[in-house]
Design a protein around this motif. Structure first.
Motif, short mmCIF file in Angstrom:
data_model
loop_
_atom_site.label_atom_id
_atom_site.label_comp_id
_atom_site.label_asym_id
_atom_site.label_seq_id
_atom_site.Cartn_x
_atom_site.Cartn_y
_atom_site.Cartn_z
N PHE A 64 -18.15 -40.08 -5.24
CA PHE A 64 -17.39 -40.33 -6.45
C PHE A 64 -18.24 -41.06 -7.49
O PHE A 64 -18.28 -40.67 -8.66
N LEU A 65 -18.94 -42.10 -7.08
CA LEU A 65 -19.72 -42.90 -8.04
C LEU A 65 -20.88 -42.09 -8.61
O LEU A 65 -21.13 -42.12 -9.82
N THR A 66 -21.60 -41.36 -7.75
CA THR A 66 -22.72 -40.57 -8.25
C THR A 66 -22.23 -39.39 -9.08
O THR A 66 -22.87 -39.01 -10.07
N GLY A 67 -21.08 -38.82 -8.71
CA GLY A 67 -20.51 -37.74 -9.51
C GLY A 67 -20.03 -38.23 -10.86
O GLY A 67 -20.18 -37.54 -11.87
N LEU A 89 -34.00 -41.14 -12.16
CA LEU A 89 -32.75 -41.71 -11.67
C LEU A 89 -31.70 -40.63 -11.41
O LEU A 89 -31.04 -40.63 -10.37
N TYR A 90 -31.54 -39.69 -12.36
CA TYR A 90 -30.55 -38.64 -12.14
C TYR A 90 -30.94 -37.76 -10.97
O TYR A 90 -30.08 -37.30 -10.21
N ARG A 91 -32.21 -37.52 -10.82
CA ARG A 91 -32.68 -36.73 -9.68
C ARG A 91 -32.24 -37.37 -8.37
O ARG A 91 -31.78 -36.69 -7.45
N PHE A 92 -32.37 -38.70 -8.29
CA PHE A 92 -31.97 -39.41 -7.07
C PHE A 92 -30.46 -39.41 -6.88
O PHE A 92 -29.96 -39.08 -5.81
N THR A 93 -29.71 -39.75 -7.95
CA THR A 93 -28.26 -39.88 -7.80
C THR A 93 -27.60 -38.54 -7.52
O THR A 93 -26.69 -38.45 -6.70
N GLN A 94 -28.07 -37.47 -8.18
CA GLN A 94 -27.44 -36.17 -7.95
C GLN A 94 -27.85 -35.60 -6.60
O GLN A 94 -27.04 -34.93 -5.94
N GLY A 95 -29.08 -35.86 -6.18
CA GLY A 95 -29.47 -35.45 -4.84
C GLY A 95 -28.65 -36.16 -3.79
O GLY A 95 -28.21 -35.55 -2.79
N ALA A 99 -26.06 -34.45 -1.14
CA ALA A 99 -26.34 -34.70 0.28
C ALA A 99 -25.13 -35.31 0.98
O ALA A 99 -24.73 -34.88 2.07
N THR A 100 -24.53 -36.34 0.37
CA THR A 100 -23.36 -36.96 0.99
C THR A 100 -22.15 -36.02 0.95
O THR A 100 -21.33 -36.02 1.88
N PRO A 316 -39.12 -34.63 -13.84
CA PRO A 316 -38.41 -33.67 -12.99
C PRO A 316 -37.37 -32.88 -13.77
O PRO A 316 -36.85 -33.32 -14.79
N ILE A 317 -37.10 -31.68 -13.26
CA ILE A 317 -35.90 -30.94 -13.64
C ILE A 317 -34.93 -31.15 -12.48
O ILE A 317 -35.24 -30.83 -11.33
N ALA A 318 -33.77 -31.71 -12.77
CA ALA A 318 -32.78 -32.00 -11.73
C ALA A 318 -31.44 -31.41 -12.14
O ALA A 318 -30.94 -31.72 -13.22
N CYS A 319 -30.90 -30.55 -11.29
CA CYS A 319 -29.68 -29.84 -11.64
C CYS A 319 -28.49 -30.33 -10.85
O CYS A 319 -28.63 -30.95 -9.79
#
Length: 418
Positions: A64-67, A89-95, A99-100, A316-319
């Protein structure tokens, strides 16, 4: 005007009315899964359900928090300042979000299995407050299943079964899920605390889930094996998808739709030039990038852009699907382009517009165009951009979702003070 009797009740009497036992249905209706002995697995217990609930609650909380962070980045309020560093940062949070989210697949399945018999408790509804509680649980289960299923479909880029825009639906249902979860925790917290304190002491009588007593050490051992199997399943699913973000794990990314290093110029692609309908426009020799605003305007050919001071950055490109990959980008700093029309990048914003004719993310706004790492990139890995990566020019900026790294840029509009 006649008032409803409830409106004249005192709070204590209202509570008594809500908790007053309702008539029990005829015993003849208690058949099939409603029978007392319908569920006899000794593995189910209050402690098992509580342990699964804690793990699932943590996973849902992280999701929920990362979303929420992802949604805010994609739809930033005008009053909210968002950091551009750290760049990944977005790369980490969205990954972490994906993952979770995937790890909840076995957790949610196990949790639903452990509480499944409660759907058939007798009587089905004991009071009005009990009916409300069951409705809350139904909302939680429905929202959780929706989030997991729609999330998996999004990762797989399979949008046919979803007759709605994924991002909006996923966001709003997340609020339903987290609200129902908080309500459920408030109701069940005393039961969970009591169940977790009973380590090694057995469980009396009916327990939390289905009224089945614990059958000694064998049942306890079976529960431990069950929890281990769920943990292993969650770990395997995570490893089989995490490689779409972590390059060293890419050989294990059997379930990941994208892998680092795969695609034109070593980077994956979601939307191609052909699917965006821009091939003719971007290959037109008459292409010009227009920078406009504050009553001024300048048009730049590709040769003009190449003649401006070039800068190189690694970003990075983070989707939103969870995949990401790092590239070495070269181009013109956005702040330098804004300076061509006399705009102060410290006090303005820039709207980046793609040559594609339509789409929700045809335009995006850069709230901090002064950042030195924000480029209108012309090259990737030392080579001109591939068509599918945004040729002739694309935006690349730190800590930014991939859908906002606008490709095939045709216009930049300055908003704000000069």
């Amino acid at each position: 005007m006649v008032r409803h009797p409830v409106g004249r009740m005192r709070p204590g009497r209202i509570w008594a009315w809500l908790t007053e036992p309702l008539p029990v249905p005829p015993e003849g209706l208690r058949r099939g899964p409603l029978r007392p002995d319908a569920f006899g697995s000794p593995l189910r217990s209050a402690r098992l359900t509580s342990q699964l609930g804690v793990a699932l609650g943590v996973a849902f909380g992280i999701c929920f928090l990362t979303g929420l962070y992802s949604h805010v980045l994609q739809h930033p309020p005008a009053w909210l300042w968002l950091p551009t560093r750290p760049a990944g940062l977005y790369r980490f949070t969205q990954g972490l979000h994906v993952a979770t989210g995937l790890a909840t697949v076995p957790l949610l399945g196990a949790k639903l299995w452990s509480v499944y018999p409660r759907l058939f408790t007798w009587p089905p509804v004991r009071s009005l407050i009990h009916a409300a509680e069951r409705l809350t649980v139904a909302a939680l289960v429905g929202a959780a299943l929706f989030q997991v299923i729609s999330g998996v479909l999004n990762i797989a880029h399979w949008y046919g079964p979803m007759p709605f825009f994924f991002t909006d639906a996923h966001y709003w249902v997340a609020w339903i899920a987290i609200g129902a979860l908080v309500s459920h925790i408030g109701v069940q917290l005393p039961v969970v605390k009591d169940a977790l304190r009973r380590r090694g002491k057995g469980e009396p009588g009916s327990g939390l889930v289905d009224g089945v007593s614990e059958n000694g050490r064998e049942a306890a051992g079976g529960r431990r094996e069950f929890l281990l199997a769920v943990a292993v399943a969650a770990g395997v699913i995570t490893l089989a998808t995490l490689g779409q973000t972590v390059r060293s794990l890419s050989p294990l990314a059997l379930l990941g739709p994208r892998r680092p290093g795969t695609g034109p110029q070593g980077l994956p692609v979601n939307r191609t030039a052909a699917s965006a309908g821009v091939r003719d426009a971007v290959l037109d020799p008459a292409y010009r990038l227009t920078v406009t605003g504050l009553g001024r305007s300048v048009e730049l050919s590709l040769a003009d852009l190449a003649a401006l001071p070039q800068h190189t950055t690694v970003l990075p490109i983070a989707c939103v699907e969870g995949w990401s990959s790092v590239g070495t980008w070269t181009g013109v700093r956005l702040r330098d382009l804004l300076s061509l029309i006399g705009a102060d990048p410290e006090t303005c914003t820039a709207e980046i517009e793609s040559l594609q004719a339509g789409g929700r993310y045809r335009t995006s706004t850069v709230g901090d165009p002064a950042d030195d790492r924000t480029l209108i990139a012309l090259r990737l890995g030392g080579e001109p951009l591939a068509l599918d990566h945004g040729f002739p020019a694309r935006l690349i900026a730190p800590n930014r979702p991939g859908v906002l790294q606008t490709k095939w840029v045709g216009r930049i509009t300055v908003r704000g003070a000069s």
